[in-house]
Scaffold this active site. Sequence first.
Site, PDB file in Angstrom:
ATOM      1  N   ASP A 242       0.868  -1.174   0.000  1.00  0.00           N
ATOM      2  CA  ASP A 242       0.000   0.000   0.000  1.00  0.00           C
ATOM      3  C   ASP A 242       0.911   1.233   0.000  1.00  0.00           C
ATOM      4  O   ASP A 242       2.126   1.143   0.173  1.00  0.00           O
ATOM      5  CB  ASP A 242      -0.985  -0.003   1.178  1.00  0.00           C
ATOM      6  CG  ASP A 242      -2.222   0.851   0.860  1.00  0.00           C
ATOM      7  OD1 ASP A 242      -2.166   1.676  -0.073  1.00  0.00           O
ATOM      8  OD2 ASP A 242      -3.243   0.718   1.554  1.00  0.00           O
TER       9      ASP A 242
HETATM   10  C1  NOJ Z   1      -4.032   3.930  -0.079  1.00  0.00           C
HETATM   11  C2  NOJ Z   1      -5.223   3.030   0.071  1.00  0.00           C
HETATM   12  O1  NOJ Z   1      -5.170   2.347   1.315  1.00  0.00           O
HETATM   13  C3  NOJ Z   1      -5.343   2.005  -1.041  1.00  0.00           C
HETATM   14  O2  NOJ Z   1      -6.542   1.305  -0.887  1.00  0.00           O
HETATM   15  C4  NOJ Z   1      -5.250   2.675  -2.375  1.00  0.00           C
HETATM   16  O3  NOJ Z   1      -5.439   1.749  -3.399  1.00  0.00           O
HETATM   17  C5  NOJ Z   1      -3.891   3.333  -2.468  1.00  0.00           C
HETATM   18  N1  NOJ Z   1      -3.774   4.354  -1.430  1.00  0.00           N
HETATM   19  C6  NOJ Z   1      -3.651   3.972  -3.835  1.00  0.00           C
HETATM   20  O4  NOJ Z   1      -4.439   5.085  -3.990  1.00  0.00           O
END
Ligand code: NOJ
Length: 782
Positions: free
Chosen positions: A312
């Site tokens: 993430d």
């Molecule tokens: C953080 C989020 O937790 C995740 O779900 C998302 O896909 C990513 N950022 C990318 O935007």
Amino acid sequence: MRSFNVHAMTKKHSVLFILLFLASISLLSITACNKNSVASAMTENKPETATTNKVNKLLAQMTLEEKIGQMNQYSNFFDVTGPAPKEGDAQQRYEHIKQGKVGSILNARGAKEVRELQKLAVENSRLGIPLIFGYDVIHGYKTTAPIPLAEAASWDLKAIENSARLAAQEATAAGLNWTFAPMVDISRDARWGRVMEGAGEDPYLGSRIAEARVNGFQGKDLSLPHTIAATAKHFAGYGFAESGKDYNTADVGTSTLYNIILPPFKAAKEAGVRTFMNSFNELNGIPATGDRFLQRDLLKGEWGFDGFIVSDWGSIIEMKDHGYAATDIHAAEIAVTAGSDMDMESHVYIKYLKEMVTSGKIDVTIIDDAVRRILRVKYELGLFDDPYRYCDEKREQEITGSGEQLAGALDIAKKSIVLLKNDNDILPLSKQGKNIAVIGQLAESKNSPLGNWRLGAEDHSATSVMEGLKKYTGNTITYTQGVELYKGNEGFIFELDINKEDKTGITEAVTLAKKSEIVIMVLGEHGYQSGEGRSRADIGLPGLQQELLEAVYEVNKNIVLVLNNGRPLAIEWADNHIPGILEAWQLGTTSGDAIAQVLYGDHNPSGKLPMTFPRDVGQVPIYYNYKNTGRPGPKDLVFWSHYTDQSNTPLYPFGHGLSYADFQYSNLNISSSVTEVKVTVSTTLRNISQVTGEEVVQLYIRDQVGSVTRPVKELKGFRKVQLDSNQEQEIEFVLTEKELGFYNNQGKFIIEPGTFDIWIGGSSEAKLHSTFTLNGQTKSDE
Ligand code: NOJ
């Protein structure tokens, strides 16, 4: 096995566990001696396929630096309308793409922009390996579908799959080939802002929806230009953030991990999802991004997942804040060893992996494995055949916002609405001759219905409730906002923007309500009050809306409350007083039309709650598939499991939802009351009303005695059925070992003989009940 629940273990289990534990320690020390070699969970031993051959051939030509480049993902920096970026970070990213040091870009969009970025990689880097473009296509792209929690309320797998298919069509036309969806995190905590993004609290429903979404996004052939690679996220335990506070620690036992959290991930894997994203949280003391057990041993090893895992955003370096990695370089080492194949925005793979491999700290087989996985998905997407496959501006123009897109969005929006209460048949509304007041700022909002996570949508592009209602011209409709929900221009609303002081609009609302026959109050949360980083400790109606509701009720009791929200709300007062309550979530681009059609009865509501609504935030986490405890009560006044100041029961149970039709369940039949293999369960459903309607027939079981205690109820089947007035249908379910078994505390799926309860009905409080007994020996999946 790393995580386990000691309290639930019997003596026999303890002995078995100790043996397993010793075995795993010796295994661990063998692999530790082998410089983090991870051959067991690697893909190189898999049967050779054409794609594998191509991947291997390309891999053999790549330098170490180029391999690591594939594992590096940057967020977009590119201004397609201007010259190449000249300074700082952006300039470095630009150069890195040209040097083959980037495998993926996220947050770029539009066929033109993506083409320009792709060109940088394909035409400049030595091997011309195309980039894969990731984006959060969470509920629609530009045409916005209902938030995922709302879609889950449809319990309509075909409609959900279709919604994902349409999102894939529009997103791929905008250059994208990889979505960071579906989020399959189970959550029992309405305080957690990200419940809006998932399928609710139940692992069975969550698994079926995970499959539907993966199938919708990916279709049958990933190389077609309108299919998109999907991501099962966030692996794992993110929905169990303590106190519902985003990013918080998750600490769960083996039973919950295997039986509640993991099933939707496994279902997504079985449906062929091509990527996983790990999560921000730590799970039982290990940050998920650095969790070797989850990623390397379980997902890639035991489950045989051959796609890739992306971290993430920044979650690799966040392991320092978790207190799990000492430095950036240490974080990179932990993550890559654990199985995180691609680094989203921590920038540590590109900085440190080369040095770590050359110094012998990381075995190059780890890098090769990650790169093989990434390249395989790129081959599957057809990017090597045509890197610009997703960059067709003509197609983009034709598809974006097309009639098919809007019709699909409206279809699922209507199906997502849940009729929570309908005393005296206050709904549907008459279409003629009524004086109707509409109160609440959300009734006019064209932005809030888009919900959170709608990055591709144009701001203020949804139809508002008022716009939807005005399409029906037979009544006199007058609007006033009452109290403001938010102050100032409606944009990216923060908690600070919520009005907690200015009550001036209440008098006007009361005056209007007095002269109206019916009042529609559109209240709830703004679309930006849920989502990432949007946890709330108070889950009542935000701001001054409760006060407004009570003031209006004083003068007119004929109220229909239309709720807009991204999570279950604690609205006990409303349930006690307001005759009609319609759960309308945030329904996307066609929101106002969907709501108006349901209010006027042109669509008969059929949604059912995918998450329990509490009476009070103090009951959270509250969920239907809880364990009984030794003192379920009610016993005497004090010594049983309860609150002294609040009921144990929810306001609205999981699976609840009414219709303008009435349904009657009868004849619960079980093929045999004693069985060793499978049972067939059937019931007769009859529409006893004057109107056609749809019902979600739900089947729940309880395994009465288990070697690990079982929940008081578990959903194990459902069917959505449409019946005309007075029509009846026999509905049949087949229960096999798959439905009757569970994971024990060693993570093994077992089926135990014993007596099972069965309930069938229209919610988790279904009343039609019977039992059967499963004979034979305990079986395991091994
Ligand atoms: C953080 C989020 O937790 C995740 O779900 C998302 O896909 C990513 N950022 C990318 O935007």
